[in-house]
Design a protein around this motif. Structure first.
Motif, PDB file in Angstrom:
ATOM      1  N   GLY A  13       0.791  -1.232   0.000  1.00  0.00           N
ATOM      2  CA  GLY A  13       0.000   0.000   0.000  1.00  0.00           C
ATOM      3  C   GLY A  13       0.815   1.270   0.000  1.00  0.00           C
ATOM      4  N   SER A  14       2.151   1.184   0.092  1.00  0.00           N
ATOM      5  CA  SER A  14       2.930   2.405   0.283  1.00  0.00           C
ATOM      6  C   SER A  14       4.390   2.197  -0.115  1.00  0.00           C
ATOM      7  CB  SER A  14       2.841   2.790   1.769  1.00  0.00           C
ATOM      8  OG  SER A  14       3.570   3.964   2.043  1.00  0.00           O
ATOM      9  N   GLY A  15       5.048   3.266  -0.479  1.00  0.00           N
ATOM     10  CA  GLY A  15       6.505   3.295  -0.640  1.00  0.00           C
ATOM     11  C   GLY A  15       7.066   2.200  -1.539  1.00  0.00           C
ATOM     12  N   ILE A  16       8.035   1.456  -1.047  1.00  0.00           N
ATOM     13  CA  ILE A  16       8.744   0.436  -1.833  1.00  0.00           C
ATOM     14  C   ILE A  16       7.786  -0.666  -2.276  1.00  0.00           C
ATOM     15  CG2 ILE A  16      10.555  -1.333  -1.739  1.00  0.00           C
ATOM     16  CD1 ILE A  16      12.009   0.536   0.334  1.00  0.00           C
ATOM     17  N   GLY A  17       6.919  -1.101  -1.374  1.00  0.00           N
ATOM     18  CA  GLY A  17       5.976  -2.178  -1.700  1.00  0.00           C
ATOM     19  C   GLY A  17       5.023  -1.782  -2.813  1.00  0.00           C
ATOM     20  N   ALA A  18       4.582  -0.518  -2.804  1.00  0.00           N
ATOM     21  CA  ALA A  18       3.668  -0.041  -3.852  1.00  0.00           C
ATOM     22  C   ALA A  18       4.380  -0.021  -5.201  1.00  0.00           C
ATOM     23  CB  ALA A  18       3.130   1.343  -3.495  1.00  0.00           C
ATOM     24  N   ALA A  19       5.655   0.383  -5.193  1.00  0.00           N
ATOM     25  CA  ALA A  19       6.422   0.413  -6.448  1.00  0.00           C
ATOM     26  C   ALA A  19       6.559  -0.999  -7.015  1.00  0.00           C
ATOM     27  CB  ALA A  19       7.796   1.049  -6.210  1.00  0.00           C
ATOM     28  N   VAL A  20       6.825  -1.974  -6.137  1.00  0.00           N
ATOM     29  CA  VAL A  20       6.963  -3.368  -6.587  1.00  0.00           C
ATOM     30  C   VAL A  20       5.622  -3.890  -7.104  1.00  0.00           C
ATOM     31  CG1 VAL A  20       7.386  -5.735  -5.782  1.00  0.00           C
ATOM     32  CG2 VAL A  20       8.917  -3.883  -5.065  1.00  0.00           C
ATOM     33  N   ALA A  21       4.539  -3.628  -6.373  1.00  0.00           N
ATOM     34  CA  ALA A  21       3.218  -4.132  -6.770  1.00  0.00           C
ATOM     35  C   ALA A  21       2.807  -3.563  -8.128  1.00  0.00           C
ATOM     36  CB  ALA A  21       2.182  -3.783  -5.701  1.00  0.00           C
ATOM     37  N   ARG A  22       3.048  -2.259  -8.336  1.00  0.00           N
ATOM     38  CA  ARG A  22       2.694  -1.635  -9.624  1.00  0.00           C
ATOM     39  C   ARG A  22       3.431  -2.303 -10.779  1.00  0.00           C
ATOM     40  NH1 ARG A  22       2.818   3.388  -6.715  1.00  0.00           N
ATOM     41  NH2 ARG A  22       5.016   3.622  -7.266  1.00  0.00           N
ATOM     42  N   ARG A  23       4.712  -2.571 -10.590  1.00  0.00           N
ATOM     43  CA  ARG A  23       5.510  -3.156 -11.677  1.00  0.00           C
ATOM     44  C   ARG A  23       5.048  -4.583 -11.993  1.00  0.00           C
ATOM     45  NH1 ARG A  23      10.537  -0.082 -11.207  1.00  0.00           N
ATOM     46  NH2 ARG A  23      11.747  -1.725 -12.215  1.00  0.00           N
ATOM     47  N   LEU A  24       4.809  -5.377 -10.940  1.00  0.00           N
ATOM     48  CA  LEU A  24       4.404  -6.770 -11.169  1.00  0.00           C
ATOM     49  C   LEU A  24       2.995  -6.827 -11.762  1.00  0.00           C
ATOM     50  CD1 LEU A  24       5.842  -8.405  -7.922  1.00  0.00           C
ATOM     51  CD2 LEU A  24       6.757  -8.584 -10.259  1.00  0.00           C
ATOM     52  N   HIS A  25       2.120  -5.914 -11.335  1.00  0.00           N
ATOM     53  CA  HIS A  25       0.758  -5.857 -11.847  1.00  0.00           C
ATOM     54  C   HIS A  25       0.774  -5.461 -13.323  1.00  0.00           C
ATOM     55  CE1 HIS A  25      -3.398  -4.095 -12.224  1.00  0.00           C
ATOM     56  NE2 HIS A  25      -3.666  -5.229 -11.618  1.00  0.00           N
ATOM     57  N   ALA A  26       1.616  -4.484 -13.658  1.00  0.00           N
ATOM     58  CA  ALA A  26       1.683  -3.988 -15.033  1.00  0.00           C
ATOM     59  C   ALA A  26       2.127  -5.078 -16.001  1.00  0.00           C
ATOM     60  CB  ALA A  26       2.629  -2.791 -15.117  1.00  0.00           C
ATOM     61  N   GLY A  28       1.425  -8.255 -15.634  1.00  0.00           N
ATOM     62  CA  GLY A  28       0.406  -9.304 -15.692  1.00  0.00           C
ATOM     63  C   GLY A  28       0.611 -10.465 -14.751  1.00  0.00           C
ATOM     64  N   ASP A  29       1.502 -10.319 -13.770  1.00  0.00           N
ATOM     65  CA  ASP A  29       1.678 -11.401 -12.801  1.00  0.00           C
ATOM     66  C   ASP A  29       0.485 -11.433 -11.835  1.00  0.00           C
ATOM     67  OD1 ASP A  29       4.077 -11.766 -14.040  1.00  0.00           O
ATOM     68  OD2 ASP A  29       5.303 -11.552 -12.237  1.00  0.00           O
ATOM     69  N   GLU A  30       0.308 -12.573 -11.189  1.00  0.00           N
ATOM     70  CA  GLU A  30      -0.756 -12.710 -10.184  1.00  0.00           C
ATOM     71  C   GLU A  30      -0.294 -12.113  -8.866  1.00  0.00           C
ATOM     72  OE1 GLU A  30      -3.748 -14.190 -10.543  1.00  0.00           O
ATOM     73  OE2 GLU A  30      -3.451 -14.935 -12.585  1.00  0.00           O
ATOM     74  N   LEU A  31      -1.143 -11.272  -8.246  1.00  0.00           N
ATOM     75  CA  LEU A  31      -0.766 -10.647  -6.975  1.00  0.00           C
ATOM     76  C   LEU A  31      -1.703 -11.078  -5.852  1.00  0.00           C
ATOM     77  CD1 LEU A  31       0.015  -6.946  -8.002  1.00  0.00           C
ATOM     78  CD2 LEU A  31       1.516  -8.947  -8.017  1.00  0.00           C
ATOM     79  N   VAL A  32      -1.097 -11.397  -4.732  1.00  0.00           N
ATOM     80  CA  VAL A  32      -1.844 -11.596  -3.492  1.00  0.00           C
ATOM     81  C   VAL A  32      -1.332 -10.526  -2.538  1.00  0.00           C
ATOM     82  CG1 VAL A  32      -2.406 -13.171  -1.611  1.00  0.00           C
ATOM     83  CG2 VAL A  32      -1.951 -14.088  -3.915  1.00  0.00           C
ATOM     84  N   LEU A  33      -2.155  -9.498  -2.321  1.00  0.00           N
ATOM     85  CA  LEU A  33      -1.702  -8.327  -1.581  1.00  0.00           C
ATOM     86  C   LEU A  33      -2.145  -8.432  -0.130  1.00  0.00           C
ATOM     87  CD1 LEU A  33      -2.578  -5.716  -4.338  1.00  0.00           C
ATOM     88  CD2 LEU A  33      -0.379  -6.847  -3.902  1.00  0.00           C
ATOM     89  N   HIS A  34      -1.165  -8.440   0.739  1.00  0.00           N
ATOM     90  CA  HIS A  34      -1.481  -8.500   2.161  1.00  0.00           C
ATOM     91  C   HIS A  34      -1.867  -7.106   2.650  1.00  0.00           C
ATOM     92  CE1 HIS A  34      -0.454  -7.985   6.397  1.00  0.00           C
ATOM     93  NE2 HIS A  34      -1.005  -9.172   6.524  1.00  0.00           N
ATOM     94  N   ALA A  35      -2.859  -7.043   3.540  1.00  0.00           N
ATOM     95  CA  ALA A  35      -3.283  -5.765   4.109  1.00  0.00           C
ATOM     96  C   ALA A  35      -3.551  -5.933   5.595  1.00  0.00           C
ATOM     97  CB  ALA A  35      -4.542  -5.265   3.406  1.00  0.00           C
ATOM     98  N   ARG A  36      -3.397  -4.827   6.319  1.00  0.00           N
ATOM     99  CA  ARG A  36      -3.548  -4.903   7.778  1.00  0.00           C
ATOM    100  C   ARG A  36      -4.989  -5.156   8.209  1.00  0.00           C
ATOM    101  NH1 ARG A  36      -1.385  -0.489  10.579  1.00  0.00           N
ATOM    102  NH2 ARG A  36      -0.051   0.180   8.865  1.00  0.00           N
ATOM    103  N   LYS A  42      -9.668  -3.620   0.757  1.00  0.00           N
ATOM    104  CA  LYS A  42     -10.622  -3.147  -0.239  1.00  0.00           C
ATOM    105  C   LYS A  42      -9.970  -2.072  -1.127  1.00  0.00           C
ATOM    106  CE  LYS A  42     -15.481  -1.952  -0.349  1.00  0.00           C
ATOM    107  NZ  LYS A  42     -16.592  -1.356   0.383  1.00  0.00           N
ATOM    108  N   GLU A  43      -9.215  -1.170  -0.499  1.00  0.00           N
ATOM    109  CA  GLU A  43      -8.515  -0.131  -1.266  1.00  0.00           C
ATOM    110  C   GLU A  43      -7.510  -0.755  -2.241  1.00  0.00           C
ATOM    111  OE1 GLU A  43      -8.592   3.149   2.384  1.00  0.00           O
ATOM    112  OE2 GLU A  43      -6.665   2.480   1.577  1.00  0.00           O
ATOM    113  N   LEU A  44      -6.765  -1.752  -1.760  1.00  0.00           N
ATOM    114  CA  LEU A  44      -5.760  -2.400  -2.625  1.00  0.00           C
ATOM    115  C   LEU A  44      -6.439  -3.139  -3.775  1.00  0.00           C
ATOM    116  CD1 LEU A  44      -3.222  -3.757   0.038  1.00  0.00           C
ATOM    117  CD2 LEU A  44      -2.860  -1.870  -1.573  1.00  0.00           C
ATOM    118  N   ALA A  45      -7.550  -3.815  -3.474  1.00  0.00           N
ATOM    119  CA  ALA A  45      -8.268  -4.568  -4.517  1.00  0.00           C
ATOM    120  C   ALA A  45      -8.769  -3.624  -5.607  1.00  0.00           C
ATOM    121  CB  ALA A  45      -9.427  -5.347  -3.896  1.00  0.00           C
TER     122      ALA A  45
END
Ligand SMILES: NC(=O)c1ccc[n+]([C@@H]2O[C@H](COP(=O)([O-])OP(=O)(O)OC[C@H]3O[C@@H](n4cnc5c(N)ncnc54)[C@H](OP(=O)(O)O)[C@@H]3O)[C@@H](O)[C@H]2O)c1
Length: 232
Positions: A13-26, A28-36, A42-45
């Protein structure tokens, strides 16, 4: 590891993790995003169409196993990316057990518990566990004791895991970034009483590039430790 791999990511949801998630999502990899919590999930989904989410408060590692047992989990896990983290500065003379425990829970015990949880799937896929550590995982400066202890501990966790899982085909990488422009670094500056200028520090995108390099490396090689320092 080719495309369409499944990545479990904390701190997306933030900083380094958000940068990684954006790149992997772009790509087309499958993402399982952990949230507190469910609200954050819901925001991440909404931000990452097609991604699934996994809810559990890393500050309470005792409850993670129970929380996960009530959610549907991915069948396949290729990489487990531990990127979430917290920091609180202060001299040893002033840090309370509550502050110590919070950093140890989020930065060290929760990553151990998440790793324990996903190891069966990681062994099946010949997967990769990556820990975002810190320069403070290698050196402890004044006012950094609790955070540095959590990150020194995270180094130990990664090093032991690497020895244990080598013959199971699971690769283990620690990345040790220097100061990176993110909300965490803004907080550090505030606690240090310094003016924060994000342009002085590493762009989270650059740390993400090093993380992707490590997980995309073919299986004949494993990046064990990667130190990333500000370039100017
Ligand atoms: N920034 C730096 O200068 C720097 C330098 C070296 C190492 N690091 C390390 O890099 C990693 C990422 O840091 P960052 O700078 O990107 O920090 P950040 O922008 O503050 O992001 C931290 C992430 O951790 C998540 N998180 C915190 N507490 C959590 C909890 N109890 N349960 C679940 N998730 C929780 C946050 O979730 P929410 O989005 O819900 O708040 C957020 O997504 C951390 O491990 C940090 O120690 C950072």
């Amino acid at each position: 590891m080719a495309g369409m791999a499944t990545h479990v990511i904390t701190g997306a949801g933030s900083g380094i993790g958000a940068a990684v998630a954006r790149r992997l999502h772009a790509r087309g990899d499958e993402l399982v995003l952990h949230a507190r919590d469910a609200g954050r999930a819901k925001e991440l989904a909404a931000e990452y169409p097609g991604a699934s989410t996994l809810v559990g408060d890393l500050a309470d590692p005792d409850k993670l196993s129970w929380a996960f047992s009530h959610q549907s989990l991915p069948d396949r896990v290729d990489t487990l990316l531990h990127i979430a983290g917290v920091v609180d500065l202060g001299p040893v003379g002033e840090l309370t057990p509550k502050t110590w425990r919070h950093q140890l829970n989020v930065n060290l015990i929760a990553p151990a518990e998440l790793t324990r949880h996903f190891l069966p799937q990681l062994r099946l896929s010949g997967g990769h566990v990556l820990f975002v550590n810190s320069g403070a995982g290698l050196r402890a400066s004044a006012d950094w004791s609790a955070y540095a202890a959590s990150k020194h501990g995270l180094k130990a966790l990664a090093d032991s895991l690497r020895h244990e899982e080598h013959d199971n085909g699971v690769r283990v990488t620690s990345v040790y970034p220097g100061r990176t422009a993110s909300p965490m670094q803004a907080k550090v500056h505030q606690q240090e009483g310094k003016q924060y200028d994000p342009a002085q520090w590493i762009d989270p995108e650059s740390v993400a590039t090093t993380i992707l390099m490590a997980i995309d490396l073919p299986g004949d090689a494993e990046v064990n430790d990667l130190t990333v320092r500000p370039g100017r």
